[in-house]
Enzyme design. Structure first.
Site, PDB file in Angstrom:
ATOM      1  N   LYS A  65       0.858  -1.185   0.000  1.00  0.00           N
ATOM      2  CA  LYS A  65       0.000   0.000   0.000  1.00  0.00           C
ATOM      3  C   LYS A  65       0.893   1.233   0.000  1.00  0.00           C
ATOM      4  O   LYS A  65       2.051   1.164   0.443  1.00  0.00           O
ATOM      5  CB  LYS A  65      -0.866  -0.019   1.274  1.00  0.00           C
TER       6      LYS A  65
ATOM      7  N   GLY B 186     -25.572   2.698   2.643  1.00  0.00           N
ATOM      8  CA  GLY B 186     -24.695   3.356   1.684  1.00  0.00           C
ATOM      9  C   GLY B 186     -24.950   2.893   0.264  1.00  0.00           C
ATOM     10  O   GLY B 186     -24.592   1.775  -0.102  1.00  0.00           O
ATOM     11  N   VAL B 187     -25.610   3.764  -0.522  1.00  0.00           N
ATOM     12  CA  VAL B 187     -25.868   3.394  -1.922  1.00  0.00           C
ATOM     13  C   VAL B 187     -25.052   4.311  -2.839  1.00  0.00           C
ATOM     14  O   VAL B 187     -25.586   5.073  -3.639  1.00  0.00           O
ATOM     15  CB  VAL B 187     -27.383   3.391  -2.272  1.00  0.00           C
ATOM     16  N   GLY B 188     -23.739   4.215  -2.687  1.00  0.00           N
ATOM     17  CA  GLY B 188     -22.800   4.956  -3.529  1.00  0.00           C
ATOM     18  C   GLY B 188     -22.368   4.109  -4.702  1.00  0.00           C
ATOM     19  O   GLY B 188     -23.173   3.348  -5.265  1.00  0.00           O
TER      20      GLY B 188
END
Ligand code: NAD
Length: 346
Positions: A80, A180-182
Site C-alpha cells: 500500500k 450506503g448506496v454509492g
C-alpha cells in the site's frame, strides 16, 4: 517514530519513505509480503495529523492486502502507499509524477492503484513515470473504475451467504438492508432488485437514496435506523467499524454481507456474531472484486475469465463457512488462517 517495533509492523518486507522537495511529495510505500507475487495495493492521499498516523495506516492497509489477494487466489502480494497531504488542495501533476518516480524506484515489487483521495486520472499521471500503476488500461469496460466489479463480487458473495444460512435457492422476496448506496452499494442494489429482492436503504446523501427509491423501488430509512430493519441480510456498503457493541444487538438479519472495508470494530465482534448465529461474510473476501479487476486489467485476461474469477468468491466463502462451522470458529478468523496457509506456504 518506530518502524520495526511498531504494533502494525507484522513482519513487513520493505517500508520506503520518499520526499521530493520540488513538488512537496511526502509518501510512504509499505510492502508486507511478496511470496505470492508483486505487492499490489492502492495509493491513499490523506492529510494525516502526524507521520506516525500515516505509517500506522500504510502498514495496516498493506498487511490487509496480502490477506485479500491470497484469499482471492491472485498471484499478488500485499502493499500500500500513502501520500501525506490534502487531495483537494495539494495534488499537482508534479506531485503525482514524483509519486510515479517513487513507485518506479522499487522496480516492480509494488504496483499502485487508486484509493481514497486518488482517482483513475491520477493513476494515469503516475503511470507517465512508472510501468507499475494499475487500473489504468485504456478501453477497459468501465474506464479503470473497479467499483462495478466489486459490486458484482459482493452480489455473488451475498447470494452464497444467504443460500448457506437461510437455505434459499434464489433471492426472490429476500429482504436486504443496504447501508450506503454509492458506487458499490447502488450497483449491488441493482443486482439484488433484478434478482427479486426487497430493499431498504440508507445514505447520508438524499439524492442517493432517492435514486434507489425511484429506480429500484427501495424503501428509504434515515441514518442509524438501517440497523433496526426486519431484514434477512444486512449489507454494509459505506463505513467501517459498523459492527460493534452498540449495533450487534439491534440487527435482525441472519446474514451480514456487504462491501465496506473493516466492518468489525474489533475482532471479538466476530465471536459475538457467531454466538448469535449471524453469518458474517468476511469483508476482504466478499469485496475482492475490485482487486481481481485491477489484476485482470494489468495481465490482460479476458472478460469471461475475469467474471469466472469474481464468481469464485462465492465458493471461497462457502469453504470459509464450512470450516467455521466445523471448528466453531468465527468466519473472519478462519479466513485469516486460510490466507496465511496460502501466502506463508508460498
Ligand atoms: P462511495 O463513497 O461511492 O459510497 C459510499 C456511500 O456511503 C456514499 O454514498 C456515502 O454517502 C454513504 N455513506 C457514508 N456514510 C454513511 C452513513 N453513516 N450511513 C449511510 N450511508 C453513508 O464508496 P464505494 O466505492 O461505493 O465504497 C463503499 C465501501 O466499499 C467503502 O467502505 C469502500 O472502502 C469499500 N470498497 C470499495 C471498493 C470499490 O471498488 N469501490 C472495493 C473494496 C471495498
Amino acid at each position: 517514530m518506530s518502524v520495526f517495533s511498531n504494533s502494525a509492523f507484522d513482519g513487513h518486507e520493505h517500508v520506503a519513505f520518499y520526499h521530493d522537495a520540488k513538488s512537496g511529495l511526502k509518501a510512504i510505500i509499505a510492502i508486507h509480503n511478496t511470496n505470492l507475487g508483486p505487492a499490489l495495493g492502492g495509493c491513499r492521499m490523506w492529510p494525516y495529523a502526524s507521520d506516525e498516523e500515516a505509517l500506522r495506516d500504510v502498514l495496516r492497509l498493506s498487511r490487509g492486502m496480502t490477506y485479500k489477494s491470497a484469499m482471492a487466489n491472485l498471484k499478488l502480494g500485499g502493499g500500500k502507499a500513502v501520500i501525506i497531504g490534502n487531495h483537494r488542495t495539494q495534488k499537482t501533476d508534479a506531485l503525482l509524477h514524483a509519486m510515479g518516480d517513487f513507485v518506479e524506484s522499487l522496480g516492480g515489487r509494488y504496483i499502485t492503484a487508486e484509493d481514497s483521495g486518488t482517482s483513475v486520472a491520477d493513476m494515469k499521471k503516475i503511470g507517465e513515470r512508472t510501468a507499475y500503476a494499475g487500473g489504468v488500461v485504456e478501453g477497459s469496460e468501465h474506464g479503470g473504475d473497479p467499483s462495478p466489479t466489486t459490486a458484482y463480487g459482493t452480489f455473488v458473495g451475498l447470494k452464497a451467504a444467504a443460500q448457506y444460512r437461510l437455505g434459499c435457492s434464489d433471492l426472490q422476496g429476500l429482504k436486504v438492508a443496504i447501508q450506503g448506496v454509492g458506487n458499490v452499494g447502488f450497483r449491488l442494489a441493482k443486482y439484488l432488485h433484478e434478482a427479486g429482492a426487497q430493499l431498504v436503504v440508507s445514505d447520508i446523501f438524499p439524492d442517493n437514496t432517492a435514486r434507489a427509491a425511484r429506480e429500484l423501488g427501495a424503501q428509504v430509512v434515515e441514518g442509524d435506523a438501517i440497523f433496526d430493519q426486519p431484514v434477512d441480510v444486512f449489507a454494509p456498503c459505506a463505513l467501517g467499524a459498523i459492527i460493534n457493541d452498540e449495533t450487534i444487538g439491534r440487527l435482525k438479519a441472519k446474514v451480514i454481507a456487504g462491501a465496506a472495508n473493516n466492518q468489525l470494530a474489533e475482532e471479538h465482534h466476530g465471536e459475538m456474531l457467531q454466538s448469535r448465529e449471524i453469518l458474517y461474510a468476511p469483508d476482504y473476501v466478499i469485496n475482492a472484486g475490485g482487486i481481481i479487476d485491477v489484476y485482470y486489467q494489468r495481465t490482460g485476461g479476458s472478460a469471461e475469465a475475469l467474471k469466472a474469477h469474481v464468481e469464485s468468491i462465492g465458493d471461497t466463502l462457502v469453504q470459509i463457512f464450512d470450516r467455521a462451522a466445523q471448528t466453531h470458529t468465527p468466519t473472519g478468523v478462519v479466513a485469516n488462517k486460510i490466507a496465511e496457509e496460502r501466502f506463508l506456504k508460498a
